[in-house]
Design a protein around this motif. Structure first.
Motif, PDB file in Angstrom:
ATOM      1  N   ILE A  59      54.307  51.554  46.953  1.00 38.14           N
ATOM      2  CA  ILE A  59      52.930  50.820  47.797  1.00 38.14           C
ATOM      3  C   ILE A  59      53.610  49.116  48.432  1.00 38.14           C
ATOM      4  O   ILE A  59      52.853  48.976  48.546  1.00 38.14           O
ATOM      5  CB  ILE A  59      52.762  50.145  46.421  1.00 38.14           C
ATOM      6  N   LEU A  60      54.759  48.249  47.883  1.00 39.12           N
ATOM      7  CA  LEU A  60      55.483  47.076  48.612  1.00 39.12           C
ATOM      8  C   LEU A  60      55.807  47.267  49.396  1.00 39.12           C
ATOM      9  O   LEU A  60      55.826  46.613  50.116  1.00 39.12           O
ATOM     10  CB  LEU A  60      56.661  46.361  47.379  1.00 39.12           C
ATOM     11  N   PHE A  63      53.429  47.785  51.957  1.00 34.81           N
ATOM     12  CA  PHE A  63      52.612  46.522  51.766  1.00 34.81           C
ATOM     13  C   PHE A  63      53.321  45.698  53.617  1.00 34.81           C
ATOM     14  O   PHE A  63      52.873  44.822  53.846  1.00 34.81           O
ATOM     15  CB  PHE A  63      52.053  45.681  50.624  1.00 34.81           C
ATOM     16  N   CYS A 220      47.166  43.424  47.814  1.00 34.31           N
ATOM     17  CA  CYS A 220      48.052  44.540  48.389  1.00 34.31           C
ATOM     18  C   CYS A 220      47.656  45.167  47.362  1.00 34.31           C
ATOM     19  O   CYS A 220      46.832  46.561  47.126  1.00 34.31           O
ATOM     20  CB  CYS A 220      49.102  44.111  48.156  1.00 34.31           C
ATOM     21  N   PHE A 221      47.603  44.514  45.436  1.00 39.61           N
ATOM     22  CA  PHE A 221      47.422  46.070  44.556  1.00 39.61           C
ATOM     23  C   PHE A 221      45.895  46.424  44.337  1.00 39.61           C
ATOM     24  O   PHE A 221      45.567  47.413  43.993  1.00 39.61           O
ATOM     25  CB  PHE A 221      48.046  45.558  43.289  1.00 39.61           C
ATOM     26  N   ALA A 224      45.241  48.772  47.806  1.00 41.74           N
ATOM     27  CA  ALA A 224      45.427  50.007  46.784  1.00 41.74           C
ATOM     28  C   ALA A 224      44.779  51.009  45.731  1.00 41.74           C
ATOM     29  O   ALA A 224      45.016  52.158  45.721  1.00 41.74           O
ATOM     30  CB  ALA A 224      46.888  50.090  46.112  1.00 41.74           C
ATOM     31  N   THR A 234      46.901  55.790  47.377  1.00 43.33           N
ATOM     32  CA  THR A 234      47.509  53.904  47.433  1.00 43.33           C
ATOM     33  C   THR A 234      48.608  53.245  48.662  1.00 43.33           C
ATOM     34  O   THR A 234      48.329  52.204  48.642  1.00 43.33           O
ATOM     35  CB  THR A 234      48.431  53.407  46.295  1.00 43.33           C
ATOM     36  N   ALA A 238      47.806  50.253  50.556  1.00 46.76           N
ATOM     37  CA  ALA A 238      48.973  49.001  50.594  1.00 46.76           C
ATOM     38  C   ALA A 238      49.590  48.470  52.004  1.00 46.76           C
ATOM     39  O   ALA A 238      49.075  47.546  52.277  1.00 46.76           O
ATOM     40  CB  ALA A 238      50.061  49.264  50.042  1.00 46.76           C
ATOM     41  N   ALA A 241      46.401  46.698  53.676  1.00 47.46           N
ATOM     42  CA  ALA A 241      46.461  45.051  52.910  1.00 47.46           C
ATOM     43  C   ALA A 241      47.387  44.166  53.824  1.00 47.46           C
ATOM     44  O   ALA A 241      46.960  43.098  53.696  1.00 47.46           O
ATOM     45  CB  ALA A 241      46.705  45.224  51.453  1.00 47.46           C
ATOM     46  N   ARG A 262      60.704  43.659  46.836  1.00 50.22           N
ATOM     47  CA  ARG A 262      60.216  45.369  47.400  1.00 50.22           C
ATOM     48  C   ARG A 262      61.429  45.665  47.372  1.00 50.22           C
ATOM     49  O   ARG A 262      61.271  46.968  46.850  1.00 50.22           O
ATOM     50  CB  ARG A 262      60.058  45.439  49.026  1.00 50.22           C
TER      51      ARG A 262
END
Length: 389
Positions: A59-60, A63, A220-221, A224, A234, A238, A241, A262
């Motif tokens: 996810i990060l 992002f 971000c989250f 997601a 998800t 991200a 976002a 990250r």
């Protein structure tokens, strides 16, 4: 605690060795996962916890990619991303069908295996593109577009497998995913058309770095979580976002601040992939696994190269992009698990799929480096998109 310290020390030592061999850190993370996992030294046995933490890394990662992506440039490659991905999946299924005809495989199994090998690894490829500083080149942006299209393709793949594995189609489930897809598309169009976005309370955010950090993490989250609620990836939420943060100048500071987080979470993701590899099964079926990995790498390389070539890329760029997209991706673990649940593959087939996917991820950096040297590819002749502005 001692096991955790030992695991971190092993990652550090492996990282140094891999660095001496001039290989990317991804290799060190995968090897560390194999050694410390339940099939190795069993320093860490709870794969589910590690996998969940690793999912945060993906996810990060997406992002950050969103924060570095030019939305208009991504749109300019929409034909390659959309139609290229459809053609690539179709050719992958066709390749498996030819092989399946020799072994009398069912249509359902052919479709599943075709889907599995057609997906490239977003996490591996983007990490390598970032480490090589070629994410913003023409080839890098083309590969990014294909990866994002493949992430979206997981939705119809799961729907198709669900239909094959059951007598009924859940119409409400399909409507939820369709509505989520439309909303995601609309939000993306908004970011493309809007030159600059102002977040609520933007004046306060610009003056307070701590508020910027929490605002960015919530965006971000939060997105997601929203895409997950619509049964979408998800990683897609991200990425959107990140694009929003890129358009909102009030939170640019967070890009450098969150980079260490990250790195940590992405490394855990690759460790979790290594932990899935059953060493005993791999040794017992080594020749079969290696043959399937080689077949997948070659098939994906040339299929993706063909698609970029017909999109007016040079043969050198097309083949290098094909090499970058050659490995089997992390979402293929999900497809394999679904195939096991609905009876399209046996326990043996599932373990074989896990080994093939994990080994393809492990050898992917070596394959990419070898392809780059063989093609004599470099980004000096590539027009860096960031320098255009």
């Amino acid at each position: 605690m001692p096991h955790l310290v030992a695991a971190m020390l092993l990652m550090l030592v492996t990282g140094f060795l891999i660095k001496l061999l001039q290989q990317p850190h991804v290799i060190a993370y995968l090897i560390a996962g194999i050694v410390i996992g339940p099939w190795g030294l069993s320093l860490i046995s709870d794969i589910h916890v590690i996998s969940r933490i690793g999912a945060m890394g993906v996810i990060l990662l997406l992002f950050f990619v969103g924060m570095e992506t030019d939305a208009r440039q991504l749109v300019s490659n929409w034909k390659l991303s959309l139609f290229g991905t459809v053609v690539q999946i179709g050719l992958s299924v066709l390749s498996v069908w030819i092989l399946g005809a020799l072994y009398d495989w069912s249509f359902e199994r052919i479709l599943l295996i075709g889907f599995v090998i057609s997906l490239s690894s977003t996490a591996v490829v983007i990490k390598l593109l970032q480490d090589s500083s070629i994410l913003k080149t023409k080839v890098g942006q083309a590969v990014l577009g294909v990866l994002l299209a493949q992430d979206l393709a997981i939705i119809p793949m799961l729907i198709a497998l669900g239909i094959l594995g059951s007598d009924e189609v859940n119409s409400s489930h399909l409507m939820l995913q369709g509505a989520g897809g439309l909303l995601a598309g609309g939000f993306f169009a908004f970011l493309v058309l809007k030159k600059q976005v102002h977040l609520p309370l933007s004046r306060w955010l610009m003056q307070d770095h701590e508020l910027q950090l929490f605002a960015a993490m919530n965006i971000c989250f939060g997105l997601a979580l929203i895409t997950a609620w619509f049964d979408l990836s998800t990683a897609l939420g991200a990425f959107l976002a990140g694009m929003l943060i890129n358009a909102a100048k009030e939170t640019q500071w967070v890009h450098h601040t969150l980079d260490s987080f990250r790195v940590m979470f992405v490394s855990v993701f690759f460790v979790s992939v290594g932990m899935l590899l059953d060493i005993g099964f791999l040794i017992d079926n080594l020749l079969e696994v290696l043959a399937l990995v080689l077949l997948a790498l070659l098939t994906n390389t040339f299929i993706n190269a063909f698609i970029l070539k017909i999109s007016d890329y040079s043969w050198t760029d097309s083949l290098y992009a094909g090499v970058l997209l050659s490995q089997i991706g992390e979402f293929s673990f999900v497809l394999s698990a679904v195939g096991l649940q609905i009876g399209l593959i046996s326990d043996y087939g599932y373990q074989l799929a896990i080994c093939v996917i994990a080994v393809s991820l492990l050898v992917s950096p070596f394959w990419i480096n070898a392809g780059k040297k063989l093609l004599n590819w470099n980004d000096k002749d590539e027009h860096n998109l960031s320098e255009e502005k």
